[in-house]
Design an enzyme around this catalytic site. Structure first.
Site, PDB file in Angstrom:
ATOM      1  N   GLY A   9       0.613  -1.098  -0.193  1.00 27.97           N
ATOM      2  CA  GLY A   9      -0.033   0.114  -0.044  1.00 27.97           C
ATOM      3  C   GLY A   9       0.817   1.316  -0.094  1.00 27.97           C
ATOM      4  N   GLY A  11      -0.794   4.600   0.131  1.00 28.00           N
ATOM      5  CA  GLY A  11      -1.710   5.454   0.603  1.00 28.00           C
ATOM      6  C   GLY A  11      -0.815   6.297   1.857  1.00 28.00           C
ATOM      7  N   GLU A 168     -19.012  15.897   2.111  1.00 28.59           N
ATOM      8  CA  GLU A 168     -18.000  16.862   1.354  1.00 28.59           C
ATOM      9  C   GLU A 168     -18.324  16.481  -0.237  1.00 28.59           C
ATOM     10  OE1 GLU A 168     -13.928  15.577   2.698  1.00 28.59           O
ATOM     11  OE2 GLU A 168     -13.955  17.535   3.833  1.00 28.59           O
TER      12      GLU A 168
HETATM   13  P1  NAD Z   1     -18.697   7.122   7.966  1.00 36.27           P
HETATM   14  O1  NAD Z   1     -18.734   5.638   8.264  1.00 36.27           O
HETATM   15  O2  NAD Z   1     -17.846   8.078   8.766  1.00 36.27           O
HETATM   16  O3  NAD Z   1     -19.865   7.723   7.470  1.00 36.27           O
HETATM   17  C1  NAD Z   1     -21.010   6.796   6.831  1.00 36.27           C
HETATM   18  C2  NAD Z   1     -22.433   7.259   7.119  1.00 36.27           C
HETATM   19  O4  NAD Z   1     -23.405   6.562   6.417  1.00 36.27           O
HETATM   20  C3  NAD Z   1     -22.847   7.258   8.545  1.00 36.27           C
HETATM   21  O5  NAD Z   1     -23.289   8.634   8.930  1.00 36.27           O
HETATM   22  C4  NAD Z   1     -23.800   6.210   8.373  1.00 36.27           C
HETATM   23  O6  NAD Z   1     -24.822   6.395   9.502  1.00 36.27           O
HETATM   24  C5  NAD Z   1     -24.334   6.265   7.084  1.00 36.27           C
HETATM   25  N1  NAD Z   1     -24.868   5.002   6.730  1.00 36.27           N
HETATM   26  C6  NAD Z   1     -24.690   3.926   7.351  1.00 36.27           C
HETATM   27  N2  NAD Z   1     -25.440   3.118   6.494  1.00 36.27           N
HETATM   28  C7  NAD Z   1     -26.601   3.822   5.660  1.00 36.27           C
HETATM   29  C8  NAD Z   1     -27.671   3.246   5.052  1.00 36.27           C
HETATM   30  N3  NAD Z   1     -28.139   1.898   4.899  1.00 36.27           N
HETATM   31  N4  NAD Z   1     -28.432   4.417   4.362  1.00 36.27           N
HETATM   32  C9  NAD Z   1     -27.983   5.644   4.398  1.00 36.27           C
HETATM   33  N5  NAD Z   1     -26.864   5.953   5.145  1.00 36.27           N
HETATM   34  C10 NAD Z   1     -26.032   5.003   5.775  1.00 36.27           C
HETATM   35  O7  NAD Z   1     -17.694   6.725   6.489  1.00 36.27           O
HETATM   36  P2  NAD Z   1     -16.932   7.998   5.702  1.00 36.27           P
HETATM   37  O8  NAD Z   1     -17.484   9.519   5.505  1.00 36.27           O
HETATM   38  O9  NAD Z   1     -16.678   7.369   4.604  1.00 36.27           O
HETATM   39  O10 NAD Z   1     -15.612   8.184   6.648  1.00 36.27           O
HETATM   40  C11 NAD Z   1     -14.882   7.035   6.730  1.00 36.27           C
HETATM   41  C12 NAD Z   1     -13.711   7.349   7.392  1.00 36.27           C
HETATM   42  O11 NAD Z   1     -12.496   8.405   6.715  1.00 36.27           O
HETATM   43  C13 NAD Z   1     -13.826   8.257   8.768  1.00 36.27           C
HETATM   44  O12 NAD Z   1     -13.182   7.791   9.961  1.00 36.27           O
HETATM   45  C14 NAD Z   1     -13.887   9.674   8.414  1.00 36.27           C
HETATM   46  O13 NAD Z   1     -13.513  10.412   9.573  1.00 36.27           O
HETATM   47  C15 NAD Z   1     -12.509   9.809   7.673  1.00 36.27           C
HETATM   48  N6  NAD Z   1     -12.682  10.670   6.524  1.00 36.27           N
HETATM   49  C16 NAD Z   1     -12.443  11.680   7.048  1.00 36.27           C
HETATM   50  C17 NAD Z   1     -12.431  13.105   6.248  1.00 36.27           C
HETATM   51  C18 NAD Z   1     -11.866  14.496   6.560  1.00 36.27           C
HETATM   52  O14 NAD Z   1     -11.160  14.518   7.729  1.00 36.27           O
HETATM   53  N7  NAD Z   1     -12.473  15.555   5.935  1.00 36.27           N
HETATM   54  C19 NAD Z   1     -13.089  12.849   5.010  1.00 36.27           C
HETATM   55  C20 NAD Z   1     -13.662  11.610   4.383  1.00 36.27           C
HETATM   56  C21 NAD Z   1     -13.556  10.715   5.452  1.00 36.27           C
END
Ligand code: NAD
Length: 392
Positions: A9, A11, A168
């Site tokens: 990886g 990343g 985002e």
């Molecule tokens: P996440 O797991 O944080 O969010 C997923 C969301 O989808 C949750 O709010 C959940 O309730 C919702 N969800 C789950 N099942 C669902 C359903 N069946 N129907 C509708 N909604 C549903 O995932 P992510 O946003 O991809 O983030 C992943 C990780 O990456 C996290 O730890 C996050 O902090 C990190 N991340 C950080 C940044 C940043 O710092 N700006 C940006 C992107 C991701």
């Protein structure tokens, strides 16, 4: 005798492990091979901007050849098929294999579809520059198709999951869609842009005020929120929600969650819900010659709760892994992983954002949050010497 370090990886975790290992070890002490699916290090926290056509690919996919230039790090581009920690061997899909003395697993996470029927087959995900490019091309295609067909499903865009990734992305699309509609000869008033979230609110990591601020900002640009409504099924282009309501869409992007990487989960090292269990030095608890960096490991905080898998954590893990590998090869003492949290920033489009920074959780909104996010990206790029990306 020179040891062979293999890093899976490139990343945040893998790149920083490689750079840090090379900083601490001479070429005579260890050769380093980085194996990655793509020939670039991808800034995945910026992929939402590529998916909305708001940034060039060069800004988010930095060639490994440039990042590793002159650093005596071998790069193999290809897909890993399996890892055998008892034989200390990595096998590739192209039939080649790599023996190692020390292995770093930094393969990141995979999308979690939670077994929702039809979801995987009928959605886009946003985990790589290729996927972001595909979303962008598809969105523009759909608008063109809508002009000809007036089929509402072509002008309906659904993001599933209101975490940081989904929010985002929807912010970026809200900014860019009006322009793409003009280009395609489509009235933006005909477009529906939904963010569907299973829980009562989006972005639960922020205060109530910041969440409200995000929702108001996005709604004013045309985003429609469907909260407390998990997606329960996807059948072709019909998305079904928990209350039985359906949305017909030709564009569903799934950002509903991540899980540990399956190669790590199934390779025979000790895992906890699919993510590798590590000691305080970031070694596998079952295989000390395997180090872990990033989302494919689980690290517990002092209260016994796992830290969320974030870029900043992966970056810090990678740096320590490089140093600890050097210490272990030389028989020195390894350091304990002590993460530092600089905060969480969410962009809400080109000019808006919210954030919580520092140990006291100082709240930012609007331009200061946007600028802080840009500054944190610039800080990262300068750290890995990827500053050339800022020119694009
Ligand atoms: P996440 O797991 O944080 O969010 C997923 C969301 O989808 C949750 O709010 C959940 O309730 C919702 N969800 C789950 N099942 C669902 C359903 N069946 N129907 C509708 N909604 C549903 O995932 P992510 O946003 O991809 O983030 C992943 C990780 O990456 C996290 O730890 C996050 O902090 C990190 N991340 C950080 C940044 C940043 O710092 N700006 C940006 C992107 C991701």
């Amino acid at each position: 005798m020179s040891k062979h370090i293999v890093i899976l990886g490139a990343g945040y975790g893998g790149l920083l492990s490689a750079l840090s290992a090379r900083e601490h070890l001479t070429a005579a002490e260890a050769s380093i091979t980085v194996i990655n699916k793509y020939d670039s290090h991808q800034i995945i926290t910026e992929l939402h901007r590529l998916a909305a056509g708001n940034v060039s690919e060069k800004a988010v996919a930095l060639p490994l050849s440039k990042l590793f230039k002159g650093k005596d790090i071998n790069v193999k581009i290809g897909a890993v098929q399996s890892v055998d920690p008892s034989a200390k061997k990595v096998s590739m899909e192209d039939g080649s294999s790599y023996a190692y003395d020390v292995l770093v697993l930094a393969l990141g996470s995979e999308t979690n579809f939670f077994g929702i029927p039809g979801l995987k087959e009928n959605s886009f995900t946003l985990k790589s520059a290729d996927e972001a490019n595909r979303i962008f091309a598809h969105v523009k295609e759909r608008l063109k198709a809508y002009r000809a067909s007036k089929n509402k499903a072509d002008a309906t865009f659904v993001i599933g999951g209101g975490g940081l990734t989904g929010t985002e992305l929807v912010g970026e699309l809200a900014d860019e869609l009006p322009g793409y509609c003009r280009e395609a000869g489509v009235d933006f008033a005909d477009v529906s842009l939904y963010l569907v979230e299973a829980m009562p609110t989006i972005l639960p990591m922020f205060s109530k005020e910041l969440i409200e601020r995000a929702v108001t900002s996005l709604e004013s640009r045309g985003v429609q929120f469907l909260t407390n409504l998990p997606i329960t099924e996807v059948n072709g282009n019909v998305v079904t929600l928990k209350d039985g309501r359906t949305i017909e869409t030709n564009t569903l992007v799934w950002t509903g969650g991540v899980q540990g990487h399956s190669l790590v989960a199934n390779c025979g090292i000790e895992v906890n819900r699919g993510r590798a269990s590590v000691n305080e030095h970031l070694q596998s608890v079952s295989h000390p010659d395997v180090f872990l960096a990033g989302d494919c490991a689980v690290v517990f905080g002092p209260e016994g709760r796992p830290y969320p898998p974030t870029a900043q954590l992966a970056w810090q893990m990678g740096e320590l892994v490089g140093a600890n590998i050097a210490a272990s090869l030389r028989g020195g003492s390894m350091k304990t992983f002590q993460p530092v949290f600089s905060g969480t920033l969410a962009s809400l489009g080109r000019k808006d954002g919210i954030g919580m920074i520092g140990e006291n959780g100082i709240e930012l909104r609007g331009l200061p949050a946007s600028l802080m996010k840009k500054a944190s990206n610039a800080r990262y790029l300068s750290h890995i010497d990827g500053l050339f990306a800022l020119a694009y």
